[in-house]
Write a protein that holds these residues in place. Structure first.
Motif, PDB file in Angstrom:
ATOM      1  N   ARG A   1       4.673  10.545  -6.755  1.00  0.00           N
ATOM      2  CA  ARG A   1       6.076  10.742  -7.090  1.00  0.00           C
ATOM      3  C   ARG A   1       6.311  12.154  -7.627  1.00  0.00           C
ATOM      4  O   ARG A   1       5.472  12.702  -8.362  1.00  0.00           O
ATOM      5  CB  ARG A   1       6.530   9.704  -8.123  1.00  0.00           C
ATOM      6  N   PRO A   2       7.449  12.773  -7.315  1.00  0.00           N
ATOM      7  CA  PRO A   2       7.778  14.112  -7.837  1.00  0.00           C
ATOM      8  C   PRO A   2       8.047  14.059  -9.336  1.00  0.00           C
ATOM      9  O   PRO A   2       8.347  12.998  -9.900  1.00  0.00           O
ATOM     10  CB  PRO A   2       9.052  14.492  -7.073  1.00  0.00           C
TER      11      PRO A   2
ATOM     12  N   ALA B   1       0.837  -1.210   0.000  1.00  0.00           N
ATOM     13  CA  ALA B   1       0.000   0.000   0.000  1.00  0.00           C
ATOM     14  C   ALA B   1       0.869   1.256   0.000  1.00  0.00           C
ATOM     15  O   ALA B   1       0.583   2.232  -0.718  1.00  0.00           O
ATOM     16  CB  ALA B   1      -0.928  -0.018   1.210  1.00  0.00           C
ATOM     17  N   ILE B   2       1.940   1.243   0.797  1.00  0.00           N
ATOM     18  CA  ILE B   2       2.846   2.401   0.838  1.00  0.00           C
ATOM     19  C   ILE B   2       3.490   2.626  -0.522  1.00  0.00           C
ATOM     20  O   ILE B   2       3.590   3.773  -0.994  1.00  0.00           O
ATOM     21  CB  ILE B   2       3.924   2.183   1.916  1.00  0.00           C
ATOM     22  N   GLN B   3       3.903   1.543  -1.178  1.00  0.00           N
ATOM     23  CA  GLN B   3       4.511   1.675  -2.504  1.00  0.00           C
ATOM     24  C   GLN B   3       3.549   2.312  -3.495  1.00  0.00           C
ATOM     25  O   GLN B   3       3.938   3.159  -4.307  1.00  0.00           O
ATOM     26  CB  GLN B   3       4.940   0.291  -3.015  1.00  0.00           C
TER      27      GLN B   3
ATOM     28  N   ARG C   1      13.321  14.204  -6.644  1.00  0.00           N
ATOM     29  CA  ARG C   1      13.100  12.956  -7.373  1.00  0.00           C
ATOM     30  C   ARG C   1      14.138  11.892  -7.020  1.00  0.00           C
ATOM     31  O   ARG C   1      13.835  10.704  -6.957  1.00  0.00           O
ATOM     32  CB  ARG C   1      13.141  13.250  -8.875  1.00  0.00           C
ATOM     33  N   VAL C   2      15.372  12.311  -6.768  1.00  0.00           N
ATOM     34  CA  VAL C   2      16.425  11.352  -6.447  1.00  0.00           C
ATOM     35  C   VAL C   2      16.118  10.622  -5.139  1.00  0.00           C
ATOM     36  O   VAL C   2      16.374   9.412  -5.019  1.00  0.00           O
ATOM     37  CB  VAL C   2      17.804  12.064  -6.366  1.00  0.00           C
TER      38      VAL C   2
ATOM     39  N   PHE D   1      14.121   5.693  -2.244  1.00  0.00           N
ATOM     40  CA  PHE D   1      13.124   5.097  -1.340  1.00  0.00           C
ATOM     41  C   PHE D   1      12.267   4.060  -2.070  1.00  0.00           C
ATOM     42  O   PHE D   1      12.048   2.951  -1.562  1.00  0.00           O
ATOM     43  CB  PHE D   1      12.231   6.209  -0.765  1.00  0.00           C
ATOM     44  N   HIS D   2      11.801   4.414  -3.266  1.00  0.00           N
ATOM     45  CA  HIS D   2      10.916   3.536  -4.021  1.00  0.00           C
ATOM     46  C   HIS D   2      11.604   2.224  -4.393  1.00  0.00           C
ATOM     47  O   HIS D   2      11.029   1.137  -4.231  1.00  0.00           O
ATOM     48  CB  HIS D   2      10.445   4.265  -5.281  1.00  0.00           C
TER      49      HIS D   2
END
Length: 379
Positions: A295-296, A286-288, A303-304, A309-310
């Protein structure tokens, strides 16, 4: 006249053969003059149980009969579980024919699903454990001492393959999964435990979670990792499709797992660490999804951090998913030689091989580009 005699003889032979093939338990005659006051034809595995219950001494003489044409390669057992209706905790009697043709019968307490039916003392006294072969039947005898004021017990009966005088795991489908019930020695009543629906839900849970968490999610990550090498955004849409499909499939399997754990689909099933990892995966998935949706933009300096994190969370979730699939296999004793685990190992190995090939191709391309840039800079 001749045709009538022939028809009559044919019908008589037919009924005699039918009767012999489906002989009820109370028509059986044991060798040596043994007799039993009560008997029941068990509803699966071609077994019948005979017994004499002695109320004064609280003992019961039992005989388990099993019809089979391959007794030399099979074992059979009958067990009482004093505390629950499941396999673990049951106190078993085991019998089989050894390679040298001799019969063996002994007691075996079942402490885990990974048991190989080793010899051991039971939690209640047992005497006269023995077994014989009569034609195509294997028969096991014993005298049990029941707890005081106990006439109703949870009992199980099983059969399985024999390899080198060592009992192996019985089949995990069909009649082997419904061979349990409640038996009243005094009243002679048998109530079969209807576990088939619960076992079907367990199978559905395993298939959905293995497909979603253990296969589709790694495929989606593989597409995201190496799809960028190709022009266009088709790889991104494919990545989203596989990851959403993986999460929804795994979510359905997880909900079934939670319902099994709560006992809503039958008797409550404990999951231990497998259960806790499964709940954790539902949260991580769910977090993903939320992080991926928010996402930026590519030009954003944040974004980096999103990428780090992703990717870290994604690879960690995949590793945990694969580990939990194997934990699930272990819970139901599906070891490496069984087809579900072999199939999954083959599938995940194929993905790993494809990953290594794509990583090699990507590394070669990056090296080639660096050499071309270096060559241009020297001009």
């Amino acid at each position: 006249m001749a045709s009538k005699s022939f028809s009559f003889a044919f019908l008589l032979l037919f009924f005699l053969c039918t009767f012999a093939a489906a002989e009820p338990c109370d028509n059986h005659r044991f060798r040596g003059g043994k007799t039993f006051a009560s008997c029941i034809d068990l509803p699966s595995l071609n077994c019948s149980l005979h017994w004499n219950f002695h109320s004064l001494t609280q003992t019961v003489d039992v005989a388990l009969r099993r019809n089979s044409v391959d007794q030399k390669t099979r074992w059979m057992s009958w067990a009482i579980n004093p505390h629950s209706k499941g396999m673990v905790g049951s106190q078993a009697l085991v019998a089989f024919q050894k390679d040298d043709g001799t019969m063996v019968a002994y007691t075996s307490p079942i402490t885990s699903y990974a048991t190989q039916l080793q010899k051991g003392d039971l939690s209640f006294p047992v005497n006269g454990v023995s077994s014989i072969l009569e034609g195509n039947e294997m028969i096991m005898f014993a005298t049990l001492v029941l707890p005081a004021n106990t006439t109703t017990v949870n009992h199980l009966w099983q059969e399985g393959p024999l390899v080198g005088n060592v009992p192996r795991m019985h089949p995990l489908s069909g009649p082997n999964m419904g061979s349990m019930g409640t038996l009243d020695f005094l009243a002679g009543k048998l109530v079969v435990d209807k576990t088939s629906s619960r076992n079907q839900w367990k199978i559905v849970h395993g298939i959905l979670c293995t497909l979603g968490w253990g296969f589709l999610m790694p495929v989606g990550a593989l597409i995201a990792r190496h799809g960028k090498q190709w022009p266009g955004t088709a790889w991104f849409r494919a990545h989203i499709f596989f990851q959403c499909s993986a999460y929804l499939t795994g979510l359905a399997g997880g909900i079934i797992g939670v319902l099994l754990w709560l006992g809503a689909l039958g008797a409550r099933i404990g999951g231990g660490i497998h259960q806790y990892i499964g709940i954790t995966l539902l949260g991580l998935g769910a977090i993903q999804g939320i992080v991926g949706y928010c996402r930026p933009h590519k030009e954003d300096k944040k974004r980096v951090y999103f990428n780090i994190f992703h990717c870290s969370l994604g690879y960690g979730t995949i590793g945990l998913s694969i580990a939990n699939v194997f934990l699930g296999f272990h819970m139901v004793h599906l070891m490496i030689k069984t087809w579900p685990q072999v199939t999954y190992i083959a599938a995940i190995s194929l993905l790993g091989t494809i990953t290594l090939i794509l990583e090699g191709v990507g590394c070669w391309r990056r090296t080639t580009v660096r050499r071309e840039i270096a060559a241009l800079e020297t001009l």
